[in-house]
Design a protein around this motif. Structure first.
Motif, mmCIF file in Angstrom:
data_model
loop_
_atom_site.group_PDB
_atom_site.id
_atom_site.type_symbol
_atom_site.label_atom_id
_atom_site.label_comp_id
_atom_site.label_asym_id
_atom_site.label_seq_id
_atom_site.Cartn_x
_atom_site.Cartn_y
_atom_site.Cartn_z
ATOM 1 N N MET A 89 15.027 -48.007 -43.313
ATOM 2 C CA MET A 89 15.098 -47.101 -44.463
ATOM 3 C C MET A 89 15.984 -45.892 -44.164
ATOM 4 O O MET A 89 15.805 -45.205 -43.156
ATOM 5 N N GLN A 90 16.932 -45.631 -45.078
ATOM 6 C CA GLN A 90 17.821 -44.477 -44.954
ATOM 7 C C GLN A 90 17.436 -43.348 -45.903
ATOM 8 O O GLN A 90 17.673 -42.176 -45.616
ATOM 9 N N LEU A 91 16.882 -43.712 -47.048
ATOM 10 C CA LEU A 91 16.459 -42.756 -48.073
ATOM 11 C C LEU A 91 15.076 -43.163 -48.547
ATOM 12 O O LEU A 91 14.778 -44.354 -48.647
ATOM 13 N N SER A 92 14.255 -42.179 -48.870
ATOM 14 C CA SER A 92 12.855 -42.467 -49.188
ATOM 15 C C SER A 92 12.496 -42.049 -50.608
ATOM 16 O O SER A 92 12.988 -41.036 -51.122
ATOM 17 N N LEU A 93 11.625 -42.836 -51.220
ATOM 18 C CA LEU A 93 10.979 -42.464 -52.479
ATOM 19 C C LEU A 93 9.582 -41.906 -52.223
ATOM 20 O O LEU A 93 8.760 -41.812 -53.132
ATOM 21 N N GLY A 94 9.325 -41.538 -50.973
ATOM 22 C CA GLY A 94 8.046 -40.949 -50.607
ATOM 23 C C GLY A 94 6.898 -41.884 -50.928
ATOM 24 O O GLY A 94 6.995 -43.100 -50.772
#
Length: 374
Positions: A89-94
């Motif tokens: 994962m590089q970016l998260s949607l929390g």
């Protein structure tokens, strides 16, 4: 032909997550995909998936989307987060709900993976973390906006509040509402609470509200407990006005719930599925086609998260070959300076603490559907 192409894009995007390889940003989130809060988690996942499919089909920025089940449990959410980190994962949607997101946000901060949660609204989610942002209203703002809306629209003078004292979401809204209600000229005639293990019988709370002469009952909570309160109030012939918050969104699709009990319930939410604007109508139509029901605000917030990421990545000239820490630095710069227009608001901006600025919409349930009040 167009229908076949879209079907192909959707099918590819739902496979193992390797369709675009190094050409796609790896976007992950945790959500309650099973259990009592699954309505929220699956709505967010579905909304995000539609956005990913649209963006990937348009060309340019591409995403791989991966959601892990956290069952609305903080410990399981951290395990799910770690699985996403192992995936790359590089970016998260929390996380979708507040308590799990408090736990995963701490991991995001430590790992320098930028997070944009669609719906975890507790202040503690972002507090002290420069790389965790919210698409949803924060809890205190919901409490303040609710008090102002009730007073400003002369919905009632005497108000009762029932809230959950071991839930950070419910407590955060309640505490601000209690303060702002008095300032707005509302009289809180009953303020009662409950907690896990004592959350099925609300006769005491309802009797206290009724005895106090409450004209309206404010329910800062998720829809599961609200559904029990509505049913028990009807059984005792207590029929005040009802006012909820964004956690109430989902009650109409709750299995086994009698929608008649929710008739006339009001709530504040950033999204109106009945809106006639072209973009909202297209999203609602696509959501109905895929999932057989109207989207709630959790779906719309998640959809907006993905599009906000696209805007930020394009503006920053980011590439999928960048590591998470570099992307985190770029996203902080973008989200603290950009303006975003989406399904859940226009001219949305973010403060450096991750809090979003956007206006809520008043909704009422009529004939088993949400209808705009404004």
């Amino acid at each position: 032909m167009k229908k076949n192409v879209l079907a192909f894009v959707f099918a590819v995007s739902m496979t193992a997550g390797c369709a675009f390889g190094a050409d796609a940003f790896k976007l992950g989130g945790t959500a309650p995909l099973t259990g009592g809060a699954a309505i929220y988690g699956n709505a967010a996942k579905n909304g995000a998936q539609i956005a990913v499919d649209e963006i990937n089909a348009a060309g340019g920025i591409r995403f791989e989307l991966n959601y892990e089940d956290d069952t609305h449990d903080a410990e399981k959410a951290v395990n799910a987060y770690n699985a996403l980190k192992d995936w790359g994962m590089q970016l998260s949607l929390g996380s979708v709900t507040s308590k799990p997101c408090e736990a995963t946000a701490a991991e995001n901060f430590a790992d320098r993976i930028f997070a944009l949660t669609p719906s975890a609204s507790a202040v503690a989610v972002t507090a002290g973390k420069d790389n965790v942002f919210q698409m949803c209203f924060v809890d205190p703002n919901q409490g303040s906006a609710s008090a102002q809306y009730i007073a400003g629209n002369a919905l009632a003078k005497k108000v009762a509040v029932i809230w959950k004292n071991d839930d950070v979401y419910s407590k955060g809204i309640h505490d601000t509402f209690a303060t702002k209600a008095a300032a707005a000229g509302l009289e809180v005639v009953s303020d009662t609470t409950f907690a896990d293990g004592n959350d099925t019988d609300f006769s005491v709370q309802l009797a206290d509200a009724q005895k106090g002469g409450a004209e309206l009952v404010f329910l800062p909570m998720y829809y599961q407990h609200a559904s029990l309160i509505l049913a028990q109030a009807a059984a005792m012939n207590f029929a005040p006005k009802w006012f909820g918050v964004d956690g109430m969104d989902g009650i109409l699709t709750m299995e086994g719930f009698n929608k008649d009990l929710a008739e006339g319930v009001m709530l504040l939410t950033p999204f109106n599925a009945d809106s006639t604007d072209e973009r909202t109508a297209a999203f609602v139509a696509e959501y109905r086609k895929r999932f057989g029901e109207a989207p709630n605000q959790f779906a719309a917030d998640a959809y907006d998260c993905v599009y906000a990421y696209r805007q930020a990545l394009e503006n920053a000239k980011a590439t999928p070959g960048m590591d998470a820490e570099k992307l985190c630095e770029l996203m902080i710069g973008q989200f603290t300076t950009m303006t975003f227009n989406g399904l859940t608001g226009s001219n949305m901006t973010w403060k450096p603490n991750g809090e979003i600025s956007k206006d809520p919409k008043g909704m009422i349930i009529k004939n088993g559907a949400y209808v705009g009040l404004d």
